[in-house]
Design a protein around this motif. Structure first.
Motif, PDB file in Angstrom:
ATOM      1  N   TYR A 182      76.666 -34.628  43.994  1.00 21.43           N
ATOM      2  CA  TYR A 182      76.919 -33.225  43.661  1.00 21.43           C
ATOM      3  C   TYR A 182      76.444 -32.807  42.275  1.00 21.43           C
ATOM      4  O   TYR A 182      76.699 -31.689  41.844  1.00 21.43           O
ATOM      5  CB  TYR A 182      78.415 -32.919  43.830  1.00 21.43           C
ATOM      6  CG  TYR A 182      78.868 -33.253  45.228  1.00 21.43           C
ATOM      7  CD1 TYR A 182      78.492 -32.450  46.305  1.00 21.43           C
ATOM      8  CD2 TYR A 182      79.612 -34.394  45.492  1.00 21.43           C
ATOM      9  CE1 TYR A 182      78.859 -32.773  47.600  1.00 21.43           C
ATOM     10  CE2 TYR A 182      79.984 -34.722  46.788  1.00 21.43           C
ATOM     11  CZ  TYR A 182      79.599 -33.911  47.828  1.00 21.43           C
ATOM     12  OH  TYR A 182      79.959 -34.230  49.116  1.00 21.43           O
ATOM     13  N   GLY A 183      75.756 -33.688  41.568  1.00 28.54           N
ATOM     14  CA  GLY A 183      75.261 -33.337  40.244  1.00 28.54           C
ATOM     15  C   GLY A 183      76.309 -33.573  39.171  1.00 28.54           C
ATOM     16  O   GLY A 183      77.409 -34.061  39.431  1.00 28.54           O
ATOM     17  N   ARG A 200      77.533 -24.572  40.664  1.00 32.73           N
ATOM     18  CA  ARG A 200      77.229 -25.565  39.625  1.00 32.73           C
ATOM     19  C   ARG A 200      77.154 -24.989  38.215  1.00 32.73           C
ATOM     20  O   ARG A 200      76.599 -25.617  37.317  1.00 32.73           O
ATOM     21  CB  ARG A 200      75.971 -26.351  39.965  1.00 32.73           C
ATOM     22  CG  ARG A 200      76.189 -27.272  41.158  1.00 32.73           C
ATOM     23  CD  ARG A 200      75.135 -28.330  41.280  1.00 32.73           C
ATOM     24  NE  ARG A 200      75.418 -29.186  42.427  1.00 32.73           N
ATOM     25  CZ  ARG A 200      74.505 -29.891  43.051  1.00 32.73           C
ATOM     26  NH1 ARG A 200      73.256 -29.877  42.650  1.00 32.73           N
ATOM     27  NH2 ARG A 200      74.838 -30.638  44.088  1.00 32.73           N
ATOM     28  N   GLU A 216      78.779 -37.737  41.051  1.00 29.98           N
ATOM     29  CA  GLU A 216      77.638 -37.304  40.234  1.00 29.98           C
ATOM     30  C   GLU A 216      76.344 -37.395  41.026  1.00 29.98           C
ATOM     31  O   GLU A 216      75.496 -36.500  40.956  1.00 29.98           O
ATOM     32  CB  GLU A 216      77.530 -38.168  38.976  1.00 29.98           C
ATOM     33  CG  GLU A 216      78.590 -37.891  37.951  1.00 29.98           C
ATOM     34  CD  GLU A 216      78.537 -38.845  36.771  1.00 29.98           C
ATOM     35  OE1 GLU A 216      77.876 -39.902  36.852  1.00 29.98           O
ATOM     36  OE2 GLU A 216      79.186 -38.533  35.761  1.00 29.98           O
ATOM     37  N   HIS A 217      76.181 -38.458  41.781  1.00 26.29           N
ATOM     38  CA  HIS A 217      74.972 -38.645  42.587  1.00 26.29           C
ATOM     39  C   HIS A 217      74.883 -37.591  43.696  1.00 26.29           C
ATOM     40  O   HIS A 217      73.820 -37.008  43.926  1.00 26.29           O
ATOM     41  CB  HIS A 217      74.960 -40.051  43.188  1.00 26.29           C
ATOM     42  CG  HIS A 217      73.833 -40.290  44.132  1.00 26.29           C
ATOM     43  ND1 HIS A 217      72.537 -40.522  43.707  1.00 26.29           N
ATOM     44  CD2 HIS A 217      73.799 -40.316  45.486  1.00 26.29           C
ATOM     45  CE1 HIS A 217      71.756 -40.664  44.760  1.00 26.29           C
ATOM     46  NE2 HIS A 217      72.491 -40.557  45.852  1.00 26.29           N
TER      47      HIS A 217
END
Length: 166
Positions: A136-137, A36, A133-134
């Motif tokens: 995996y960020g 990330r 996005e929810h």
């Protein structure tokens, strides 16, 4: 959905089986040290290096690059979505053909006509961005091919299905 006109057997045949299914997150996944971490703007050729065999696994949805390294069960070589890793998935989601052959096809989605159809397709596509996005960020980068989307040709909507995969 109204299915009263179908027999029970036909109604059962309408159910999606084996499609996108919830998979619990695996425990004790060995994450890469750059998990990330931002990658900036990246060309598709570089994204391809972060495939299902790599320690760090990345994919793109509408140019947003997501780090899916924490899900080797999905995106690793033995996962059901191994073919997504290292690729842009946009056209598969827009066309409704969620298959490997739809990877890495770049189009200006704002050129879809008519406007109401374009809006439907963009809403579906943005739902996929929100899903990633929810799950995996925030996106860790941006795919270079989408930096100048307006310069891309319009998508071949004759190859698309009227509904989207979601």
């Amino acid at each position: 959905a109204a299915t009263g006109q179908y027999s029970d057997a036909a109604t059962n045949g309408l159910a999606i089986q084996g499609g996108h299914q919830y998979m619990p997150r695996p425990k004790n996944v060995k994450l890469p040290k750059d998990f990330r971490k931002p990658v900036g703007v990246m060309p598709a050729k570089k994204l391809a290096e972060y495939n299902c065999e790599a320690d760090r696994k990345l994919l793109s949805v509408y140019g947003d690059i997501f780090d899916v390294s924490d899900r080797p069960d999905k995106y690793g070589p033995d996962g059901p979505y191994w073919w997504m890793t290292g690729h842009d998935l946009t056209w598969g989601f827009v066309s409704g053909k969620d298959v490997e052959e739809a990877n890495d096809k770049y189009y200006d989605m704002w050129k879809i006509a008519p406007e109401s159809f374009r809006d439907q397709k963009l809403n579906g596509l943005l739902a996929w961005v929100a899903f990633y996005e929810h799950e995996y960020g925030a996106a860790v980068g941006r795919l270079e091919e989408y930096q100048k989307e307006a310069g891309l040709k319009g998508p071949p909507m004759e190859e698309a299905e009227s509904c989207s995969v979601m």
